[in-house]
Design a protein around this motif. Structure first.
Motif, PDB file in Angstrom:
ATOM      1  N   ALA A   1      -3.059   0.362  -5.238  1.00 51.18           N
ATOM      2  CA  ALA A   1      -1.751  -0.020  -4.694  1.00 51.18           C
ATOM      3  C   ALA A   1      -1.722  -1.492  -4.289  1.00 51.18           C
ATOM      4  O   ALA A   1      -0.748  -2.208  -4.556  1.00 51.18           O
ATOM      5  CB  ALA A   1      -1.408   0.859  -3.490  1.00 51.18           C
ATOM      6  N   GLU A   2      -2.781  -1.948  -3.638  1.00 55.67           N
ATOM      7  CA  GLU A   2      -2.831  -3.320  -3.127  1.00 55.67           C
ATOM      8  C   GLU A   2      -2.886  -4.345  -4.258  1.00 55.67           C
ATOM      9  O   GLU A   2      -2.361  -5.457  -4.126  1.00 55.67           O
ATOM     10  CB  GLU A   2      -4.058  -3.486  -2.226  1.00 55.67           C
ATOM     11  CG  GLU A   2      -4.221  -4.868  -1.617  1.00 55.67           C
ATOM     12  CD  GLU A   2      -3.092  -5.238  -0.672  1.00 55.67           C
ATOM     13  OE1 GLU A   2      -2.767  -6.430  -0.575  1.00 55.67           O
ATOM     14  OE2 GLU A   2      -2.518  -4.324  -0.026  1.00 55.67           O
ATOM     15  N   ASN A   3      -3.482  -3.990  -5.380  1.00 55.65           N
ATOM     16  CA  ASN A   3      -3.741  -4.971  -6.435  1.00 55.65           C
ATOM     17  C   ASN A   3      -2.927  -4.756  -7.707  1.00 55.65           C
ATOM     18  O   ASN A   3      -3.071  -5.518  -8.665  1.00 55.65           O
ATOM     19  CB  ASN A   3      -5.234  -4.954  -6.784  1.00 55.65           C
ATOM     20  CG  ASN A   3      -6.102  -5.424  -5.626  1.00 55.65           C
ATOM     21  OD1 ASN A   3      -6.177  -6.611  -5.334  1.00 55.65           O
ATOM     22  ND2 ASN A   3      -6.739  -4.486  -4.941  1.00 55.65           N
ATOM     23  N   ILE A   4      -2.082  -3.764  -7.729  1.00 56.06           N
ATOM     24  CA  ILE A   4      -1.346  -3.424  -8.942  1.00 56.06           C
ATOM     25  C   ILE A   4      -0.334  -4.519  -9.286  1.00 56.06           C
ATOM     26  O   ILE A   4       0.318  -5.077  -8.403  1.00 56.06           O
ATOM     27  CB  ILE A   4      -0.649  -2.057  -8.759  1.00 56.06           C
ATOM     28  CG1 ILE A   4      -0.249  -1.451 -10.087  1.00 56.06           C
ATOM     29  CG2 ILE A   4       0.539  -2.163  -7.822  1.00 56.06           C
ATOM     30  CD1 ILE A   4       0.185   0.008  -9.980  1.00 56.06           C
ATOM     31  N   LYS A   5      -0.239  -4.835 -10.583  1.00 61.20           N
ATOM     32  CA  LYS A   5       0.743  -5.812 -11.061  1.00 61.20           C
ATOM     33  C   LYS A   5       1.326  -5.343 -12.387  1.00 61.20           C
ATOM     34  O   LYS A   5       0.722  -4.562 -13.119  1.00 61.20           O
ATOM     35  CB  LYS A   5       0.111  -7.198 -11.227  1.00 61.20           C
ATOM     36  CG  LYS A   5      -0.118  -7.929  -9.909  1.00 61.20           C
ATOM     37  CD  LYS A   5      -0.422  -9.399 -10.131  1.00 61.20           C
ATOM     38  CE  LYS A   5      -0.521 -10.150  -8.801  1.00 61.20           C
ATOM     39  NZ  LYS A   5      -0.753 -11.602  -9.009  1.00 61.20           N
ATOM     40  N   ASP A   6       2.513  -5.861 -12.683  1.00 61.37           N
ATOM     41  CA  ASP A   6       3.173  -5.506 -13.928  1.00 61.37           C
ATOM     42  C   ASP A   6       2.428  -6.108 -15.113  1.00 61.37           C
ATOM     43  O   ASP A   6       1.776  -7.160 -15.003  1.00 61.37           O
ATOM     44  CB  ASP A   6       4.616  -6.029 -13.936  1.00 61.37           C
ATOM     45  CG  ASP A   6       5.472  -5.385 -12.855  1.00 61.37           C
ATOM     46  OD1 ASP A   6       5.264  -4.192 -12.578  1.00 61.37           O
ATOM     47  OD2 ASP A   6       6.326  -6.087 -12.282  1.00 61.37           O
TER      48      ASP A   6
END
Length: 301
Positions: A105-110
């Protein structure tokens, strides 16, 4: 979507719980694995397609696994060292899985991904974007599974997992009131107490109760130009609007909570203190103390 038996009241209520079963562990891990590719901006594997002479990147699973071995050392792994779901009688640490959910969650990116060529499909590329719209999809999937399985957890918009507490006076309105407490020490103790109370790990219950009792004792000294006893009297008078019946009631409640804090193993840990072995008792103590503090801070000057 509610299914037929849910819509028509034909299904038994879901048992609410804090223990992640083996089956739900597997499903939660599957969600994380689906979104691993959205961590490619951290874990890049440089590749080259010699046929078309082009470079591209993939998700570096090996680098990710090595990093997680340091970041989340107790998460369950298979015989090959890969993060895995529990099998048969495997022991597993559910809080390490929560760590993994939060890490994603903290590091997720598109990302933008696809074949380099729809006809020849020489390689599958990933382009990393600097936006995080995908977090909403990830959060919704995690929370939907929490809800469907009856787990008393939620992944918040702040990208942390909190426990859901039933029948508690704690509310967003009270949390906003806490943020507005003028006295720094009381405010910080209350913020710490609430954060610990919402932590999924039951080991934090004792700390949350200790913190809120410390906040109660500090609140008693809110009026620093007088001694503690006089300050408490002023706090109670303010809460009671000078009405004798309410003064009597709030004095009794302050005295009762002080006695609880001194008699049970909350703020003191001598052998003659009463041990608290049931986490539901911690919840009761926390909520009783919170109710008094939440009212009192509305009257502090």
């Amino acid at each position: 979507m509610n299914l037929y038996t849910e819509r028509h009241g034909l299904r038994k209520p879901i048992a609410r719980k804090s223990k992640i079963s083996k089956e739900v562990y597997t499903l939660l891990l599957n969600i994380c694995q689906i979104y691993y590719k959205n961590l490619t901006h951290i874990f890049k594997l440089q590749q080259h397609c010699s046929f078309v002479g082009q470079d591209y990147i993939e998700f570096n699973r090996s680098q990710f696994e090595n990093r997680m071995a340091i970041k989340i050392p107790n998460i369950l792994r298979d015989e090959y060292g890969h993060i895995a779901a529990p099998q048969d009688n495997d022991d597993y640490d559910q809080y390490s899985l929560i760590d993994l959910i939060e890490y994603v969650a903290e590091n997720i990116k598109d990302i933008s991904e696809g074949w380099n060529n729809d006809r020849y499909k020489n390689y599958w590329y990933i382009h990393c974007l600097d936006t995080t719209n995908v977090f909403n999809d990830y959060r919704n999937e995690i929370n939907e599974l929490f809800q469907e399985s009856g787990l008393l957890f939620t992944l918040t918009s702040e990208k942390i997992i909190e426990r859901l507490v039933e029948d508690t006076p704690l509310s967003p309105a009270i949390e906003r009131q806490v943020q507005q407490i003028a006295e720094y020490g009381t405010r910080e103790l209350m913020k710490d107490a609430i954060a610990l109370y919402k932590t999924p790990n039951p080991a934090a219950r004792q700390d949350s109760v200790e913190k809120i009792w410390d906040a109660l004792e500090r609140l008693k000294t809110n009026y620093t130009i007088v001694d503690k006893k006089t300050s408490v009297t002023k706090v109670v008078n303010d809460m009671s609007n000078g009405q004798i019946d309410f003064i009597t009631m709030y004095n009794a409640e302050f005295e009762a909570l002080t006695k609880i804090g001194n008699s049970f193993r909350i703020r003191h840990h001598e052998t003659n203190k009463v041990d608290i072995t049931d986490n539901r008792h911690y919840d009761y103590f926390f909520n009783r103390c919170l109710s008094l503090i939440a009212l009192a801070i509305q009257y502090l000057k």
